[in-house]
Scaffold this motif. Structure first.
Motif, mmCIF file in Angstrom:
data_model
loop_
_atom_site.group_PDB
_atom_site.id
_atom_site.type_symbol
_atom_site.label_atom_id
_atom_site.label_comp_id
_atom_site.label_asym_id
_atom_site.label_seq_id
_atom_site.Cartn_x
_atom_site.Cartn_y
_atom_site.Cartn_z
ATOM 1 N N LEU A 9 -17.386 49.195 50.367
ATOM 2 C CA LEU A 9 -16.165 48.492 50.374
ATOM 3 C C LEU A 9 -16.395 47.125 50.342
ATOM 4 C CD1 LEU A 9 -13.070 48.390 50.840
ATOM 5 C CD2 LEU A 9 -13.388 48.450 53.206
ATOM 6 N N ALA A 12 -16.605 46.182 46.784
ATOM 7 C CA ALA A 12 -15.273 46.091 46.115
ATOM 8 C C ALA A 12 -14.390 44.978 46.488
ATOM 9 C CB ALA A 12 -14.630 47.402 46.340
ATOM 10 N N THR A 16 -13.068 42.037 43.671
ATOM 11 C CA THR A 16 -11.641 41.562 43.713
ATOM 12 C C THR A 16 -11.425 40.112 43.896
ATOM 13 O OG1 THR A 16 -11.045 43.761 44.735
ATOM 14 C CG2 THR A 16 -9.397 42.126 45.095
ATOM 15 N N LEU A 55 -20.463 44.154 39.405
ATOM 16 C CA LEU A 55 -20.515 45.694 39.964
ATOM 17 C C LEU A 55 -22.049 46.072 39.417
ATOM 18 C CD1 LEU A 55 -17.019 47.242 39.600
ATOM 19 C CD2 LEU A 55 -18.178 46.552 41.624
ATOM 20 N N TRP A 81 -17.128 53.678 39.463
ATOM 21 C CA TRP A 81 -15.834 52.714 39.760
ATOM 22 C C TRP A 81 -15.115 52.630 38.601
ATOM 23 C CZ3 TRP A 81 -16.372 49.889 44.085
ATOM 24 C CH2 TRP A 81 -17.373 49.643 44.601
ATOM 25 N N ILE A 83 -11.854 50.353 37.191
ATOM 26 C CA ILE A 83 -11.481 48.893 37.066
ATOM 27 C C ILE A 83 -10.089 48.900 36.249
ATOM 28 C CG2 ILE A 83 -11.429 46.394 36.635
ATOM 29 C CD1 ILE A 83 -14.533 47.421 36.264
ATOM 30 N N LEU A 103 -9.189 48.227 41.874
ATOM 31 C CA LEU A 103 -10.546 48.592 42.052
ATOM 32 C C LEU A 103 -10.855 49.868 42.826
ATOM 33 C CD1 LEU A 103 -13.474 48.395 40.749
ATOM 34 C CD2 LEU A 103 -13.853 46.701 42.641
ATOM 35 N N LEU A 105 -13.118 53.325 43.836
ATOM 36 C CA LEU A 105 -14.374 54.091 43.818
ATOM 37 C C LEU A 105 -14.018 55.419 43.756
ATOM 38 C CD1 LEU A 105 -17.756 53.878 43.749
ATOM 39 C CD2 LEU A 105 -17.659 53.750 46.116
ATOM 40 N N HIS A 126 -6.668 47.374 51.000
ATOM 41 C CA HIS A 126 -7.731 47.908 51.009
ATOM 42 C C HIS A 126 -7.831 49.411 51.764
ATOM 43 C CE1 HIS A 126 -8.942 45.456 54.520
ATOM 44 N NE2 HIS A 126 -9.654 46.644 54.595
ATOM 45 N N ALA A 218 -7.588 53.443 42.990
ATOM 46 C CA ALA A 218 -7.437 52.739 44.347
ATOM 47 C C ALA A 218 -6.176 52.873 45.254
ATOM 48 C CB ALA A 218 -7.436 51.052 44.191
#
Length: 270
Positions: A9, A12, A16, A55, A81, A83, A103, A105, A126, A218
């Motif tokens: 996290l 990520a 961001t 990344l 990932w 995006i 974004l 995962l 998030h 996400a």
């Protein structure tokens, strides 16, 4: 399940931060056509490339799927990932602030970490699997609405490109069914915003009759961690391979599913 999701996290969130700065400080620039009434801006490409570079440096063994430049890296990995550099490009290029960076995962077909940043609204969401969903430092929860007539429901954009006429018969019929049964219908132009706002309880449901992982990964984990129910249009659990992305407050999930089934049936008859 490993401890990888929560541990990634922070990666990520930093990715961001890079993306949000670019979206806030750059003008859209030249537009590249991607088909019928679809486009990408210079910022879409700049953000995706910057995030990819970050990344790749931080997580070199994880494949990366981006809306603009496809998939790179080890596609046999359990992790991926996803995006979306600017979700809501049509809004972005017109100066409409309803757009964002997304974004996610994905682990073996299910999103496990997600960050959504809305640069022009100053809001960042998030979540990581089993840790809850947050806007900033505040934990959020999906709506507790129990009556469909009190629900505010977002529907995804109408389709463009090949096959759009048939797809839009279903979408228009669904819009009519929603208008007759819910408090209000909204079309915000960003799947990321729709899902984030379901998670925060601003919306009671979000109906996107497509499933592009960069758009939805996400938002799906953020909505789930906030207590929303997220399914395919047939009511099965939402995954990478789902055909639609339906996120709802739990108490209205069955009624929303019924409206979608009715809309599909009526559209097929027309």
């Amino acid at each position: 399940m490993t401890d990888a999701p929560a541990s990634l996290l922070p990666v990520a969130l930093q990715a961001t931060e890079i993306a949000s700065h670019l979206v806030r400080t750059r003008v859209p620039g030249l537009l590249t056509a991607k088909g019928d009434r679809d486009m990408a801006s210079e910022v879409d490409y700049a953000v995706e490339r910057a995030v990819r570079d970050y990344l790749k440096e931080r997580t070199p063994n994880i494949a990366i799927l981006g809306e603009e430049e496809g998939i790179t890296g080890d596609t046999n990995s359990d992790l991926l990932w996803a995006i979306d550099p600017v979700d809501g490009t049509a809004n972005f290029v017109r100066g409409i602030p309803l757009c964002g960076f997304s974004l996610g995962l994905i682990e073996r077909g299910r999103p496990v970490v997600g960050v959504i940043d809305l640069p022009f609204l100053g809001t960042r969401y998030h979540a990581a699997q089993h840790t809850g969903a947050y806007v900033g430092d505040r934990r959020i929860q999906a709506s507790m609405t129990t009556d469909l007539k009190d629900a505010i429901v977002a529907i995804g954009d109408y389709a463009v490109g090949e096959g759009s006429e048939a797809k839009n018969r279903i979408r228009i019929t669904l819009t009519e069914r929603l208008a007759a049964n819910v408090q209000r219908v909204r079309m915000l132009g960003s799947a990321a915003i729709d899902l984030a706002w379901v998670a925060e309880g601003k919306l009671d449901a979000s109906i996107t009759l497509s499933n592009k992982p960069w758009d939805t990964a996400a938002g799906v984990i953020i909505a789930r961690e906030a207590g929303a129910q997220v399914t395919d249009q047939d009511g099965t659990d939402h995954t990478f391979n789902s055909t639609a992305t339906i996120a709802t407050a739990p108490a209205v999930a069955k009624e929303i599913a019924t409206l979608i089934i009715d809309a599909n049936r009526l559209a097929l008859k027309s």
